[in-house]
Design a protein around this motif. Structure first.
Motif, PDB file in Angstrom:
ATOM      1  N   TYR A 126       0.805  -1.215   0.000  1.00  9.56           N
ATOM      2  CA  TYR A 126       0.000   0.000   0.000  1.00  9.56           C
ATOM      3  C   TYR A 126       0.842   1.270   0.000  1.00  9.56           C
ATOM      4  N   GLY A 127       2.147   1.130  -0.001  1.00  4.04           N
ATOM      5  CA  GLY A 127       3.028   2.283  -0.106  1.00  4.04           C
ATOM      6  C   GLY A 127       3.073   3.176   1.125  1.00  4.04           C
ATOM      7  N   ILE A 128       2.703   2.644   2.279  1.00  2.00           N
ATOM      8  CA  ILE A 128       2.756   3.428   3.520  1.00  2.00           C
ATOM      9  C   ILE A 128       4.217   3.468   3.970  1.00  2.00           C
ATOM     10  N   THR A 129       4.760   4.661   4.067  1.00  2.00           N
ATOM     11  CA  THR A 129       6.172   4.800   4.439  1.00  2.00           C
ATOM     12  C   THR A 129       6.367   5.509   5.770  1.00  2.00           C
ATOM     13  N   GLU A 130       5.305   6.046   6.337  1.00  2.00           N
ATOM     14  CA  GLU A 130       5.394   6.777   7.598  1.00  2.00           C
ATOM     15  C   GLU A 130       5.719   5.805   8.737  1.00  2.00           C
ATOM     16  N   PRO A 131       6.923   5.917   9.322  1.00  2.00           N
ATOM     17  CA  PRO A 131       7.320   4.977  10.379  1.00  2.00           C
ATOM     18  C   PRO A 131       6.346   4.908  11.546  1.00  2.00           C
ATOM     19  N   GLU A 132       5.732   6.041  11.898  1.00  2.00           N
ATOM     20  CA  GLU A 132       4.810   6.062  13.029  1.00  2.00           C
ATOM     21  C   GLU A 132       3.587   5.169  12.771  1.00  2.00           C
ATOM     22  N   ILE A 133       3.080   5.188  11.549  1.00  2.00           N
ATOM     23  CA  ILE A 133       1.934   4.342  11.181  1.00  2.00           C
ATOM     24  C   ILE A 133       2.361   2.880  11.187  1.00  2.00           C
ATOM     25  N   LEU A 134       3.485   2.596  10.561  1.00  2.00           N
ATOM     26  CA  LEU A 134       3.953   1.211  10.464  1.00  2.00           C
ATOM     27  C   LEU A 134       4.237   0.617  11.842  1.00  2.00           C
ATOM     28  N   ASN A 135       4.815   1.408  12.720  1.00  2.00           N
ATOM     29  CA  ASN A 135       5.115   0.928  14.069  1.00  2.00           C
ATOM     30  C   ASN A 135       3.831   0.637  14.849  1.00  2.00           C
ATOM     31  N   ALA A 136       2.850   1.514  14.721  1.00  2.00           N
ATOM     32  CA  ALA A 136       1.574   1.305  15.422  1.00  2.00           C
ATOM     33  C   ALA A 136       0.894   0.025  14.945  1.00  2.00           C
ATOM     34  N   ILE A 137       0.969  -0.242  13.659  1.00  2.00           N
ATOM     35  CA  ILE A 137       0.406  -1.480  13.118  1.00  2.00           C
ATOM     36  C   ILE A 137       1.171  -2.672  13.679  1.00  2.00           C
ATOM     37  N   ALA A 138       2.490  -2.602  13.639  1.00  2.00           N
ATOM     38  CA  ALA A 138       3.325  -3.729  14.085  1.00  2.00           C
ATOM     39  C   ALA A 138       3.111  -4.051  15.559  1.00  2.00           C
ATOM     40  N   LEU A 139       2.915  -3.027  16.383  1.00  2.00           N
ATOM     41  CA  LEU A 139       2.846  -3.238  17.831  1.00  2.00           C
ATOM     42  C   LEU A 139       1.452  -3.536  18.374  1.00  2.00           C
ATOM     43  N   HIS A 140       0.442  -3.530  17.533  1.00  2.00           N
ATOM     44  CA  HIS A 140      -0.919  -3.661  18.071  1.00  2.00           C
ATOM     45  C   HIS A 140      -1.243  -5.052  18.620  1.00  2.00           C
ATOM     46  N   THR A 141      -0.385  -6.040  18.387  1.00  2.00           N
ATOM     47  CA  THR A 141      -0.684  -7.385  18.887  1.00  2.00           C
ATOM     48  C   THR A 141      -0.146  -7.618  20.293  1.00  2.00           C
ATOM     49  N   VAL A 142       1.132  -7.307  20.535  1.00  2.00           N
ATOM     50  CA  VAL A 142       1.717  -7.587  21.853  1.00  2.00           C
ATOM     51  C   VAL A 142       2.204  -6.336  22.573  1.00  2.00           C
ATOM     52  N   GLY A 143       2.201  -5.197  21.901  1.00  2.00           N
ATOM     53  CA  GLY A 143       2.645  -3.964  22.525  1.00  2.00           C
ATOM     54  C   GLY A 143       4.151  -3.882  22.624  1.00  2.00           C
ATOM     55  N   SER A 144       4.619  -2.984  23.471  1.00  2.00           N
ATOM     56  CA  SER A 144       6.043  -2.754  23.662  1.00  2.00           C
ATOM     57  C   SER A 144       6.236  -1.933  24.933  1.00  2.00           C
ATOM     58  N   GLU A 145       7.419  -2.031  25.501  1.00  2.00           N
ATOM     59  CA  GLU A 145       7.753  -1.179  26.645  1.00  2.00           C
ATOM     60  C   GLU A 145       7.817   0.292  26.234  1.00  2.00           C
ATOM     61  N   TYR A 146       8.094   0.522  24.971  1.00  2.00           N
ATOM     62  CA  TYR A 146       8.310   1.881  24.471  1.00  2.00           C
ATOM     63  C   TYR A 146       7.289   2.171  23.381  1.00  2.00           C
ATOM     64  N   MET A 147       6.103   2.599  23.795  1.00  2.00           N
ATOM     65  CA  MET A 147       5.030   2.855  22.845  1.00  2.00           C
ATOM     66  C   MET A 147       4.802   4.354  22.690  1.00  2.00           C
ATOM     67  N   SER A 148       4.715   4.771  21.425  1.00  2.00           N
ATOM     68  CA  SER A 148       4.377   6.170  21.142  1.00  2.00           C
ATOM     69  C   SER A 148       2.894   6.387  21.428  1.00  2.00           C
ATOM     70  N   GLN A 149       2.489   7.630  21.367  1.00  2.00           N
ATOM     71  CA  GLN A 149       1.072   7.946  21.564  1.00  2.00           C
ATOM     72  C   GLN A 149       0.215   7.215  20.529  1.00  2.00           C
ATOM     73  N   LEU A 150       0.647   7.201  19.270  1.00  2.17           N
ATOM     74  CA  LEU A 150      -0.123   6.522  18.232  1.00  2.17           C
ATOM     75  C   LEU A 150      -0.129   5.010  18.461  1.00  2.17           C
ATOM     76  N   ASP A 151       0.978   4.443  18.893  1.00  3.26           N
ATOM     77  CA  ASP A 151       1.009   3.007  19.212  1.00  3.26           C
ATOM     78  C   ASP A 151      -0.054   2.680  20.256  1.00  3.26           C
ATOM     79  N   LYS A 152      -0.114   3.502  21.305  1.00  4.25           N
ATOM     80  CA  LYS A 152      -1.090   3.281  22.379  1.00  4.25           C
ATOM     81  C   LYS A 152      -2.513   3.424  21.856  1.00  4.25           C
ATOM     82  N   ILE A 153      -2.736   4.422  21.032  1.00  2.00           N
ATOM     83  CA  ILE A 153      -4.069   4.679  20.486  1.00  2.00           C
ATOM     84  C   ILE A 153      -4.561   3.484  19.672  1.00  2.00           C
ATOM     85  N   ILE A 154      -3.716   2.953  18.801  1.00  2.00           N
ATOM     86  CA  ILE A 154      -4.135   1.813  17.975  1.00  2.00           C
ATOM     87  C   ILE A 154      -4.345   0.579  18.839  1.00  2.00           C
TER      88      ILE A 154
END
Length: 193
Positions: A97-125
């Protein structure tokens, strides 16, 4: 960047109807949370729409995609390939889909198990995935109330609920989820000594 209209049309064709409704629900919820907590609503919508594009792969397909994308797969990923659907979806979002924004990609990647270091968008998703309007699990109404007042409290409750559910099923707990949960408690100073 890709338009939301294109994504909606494409995803409605490739996702099962229930998964598509869920993804739209996550996008709508994520947009509201982003506005409330000072994150980018457009990025939240795009991440919400794409977060589950790999969710319906069977175990074999999930592992094959992870290998194809050169993703590191832990023993937990081999034991429960479904946990890989976030990282696999992030690569698909970039590659297909050509999504290159790291913040979007990281939020998608982390939505299953999370992370110790989550951005605001990671938490939101992560939270939006658990509380979108189609969700009916025990405790969801309380988490929705928390999400309107304190995103970190809602995130903690999401981890707690997920861990309880995993234990009830007798499945492995992913250590990243446990670390993510504990990091919230440490940040809040609310752990017991």
């Amino acid at each position: 960047m890709i338009t939301e209209e294109f994504l909606m049309e494409n995803l409605s064709l490739i996702m099962p109807e229930k998964r598509f409704r869920h993804s739209v629900g996550v996008a709508d919820t994520a947009e509201k949370l982003a506005k409330k907590y000072g994150s980018d609503p457009f990025k939240a919508r795009i991440a919400g729409l794409l977060h589950d594009i790999a969710r319906d792969f069977d175990d074999n397909e999930m592992l094959q995609r992870a290998k194809k994308f050169n993703l590191a797969v832990s023993e937990y990923g081999f034991a429960m390939p479904l946990l890989l659907h976030g990282p696999v979806a992030a690569v698909m979002a970039r590659e297909e889909y050509g999504i290159t924004e790291p913040e979007i990609l990281n939020a998608i990647a982390l939505h299953t198990v999370g992370s110790e270091y989550m951005s605001q968008l990671d938490k939101i998703i992560f939270v939006a995935d658990k509380i979108e309007p189609n969700r009916r699990h025990a405790g969801v109404d309380e988490i929705r109330r928390q999400a309107n007042k304190d995103l970190d409290a809602a995130l903690l409750s999401c981890f707690d609920e997920s861990i309880r559910y995993t234990l009830k099923l007798g499945c492995l707990l992913h250590p990243t989820s446990v670390k993510a949960r504990n990091s919230i408690l440490v940040d809040q100073g609310s752990f017991r000594k």
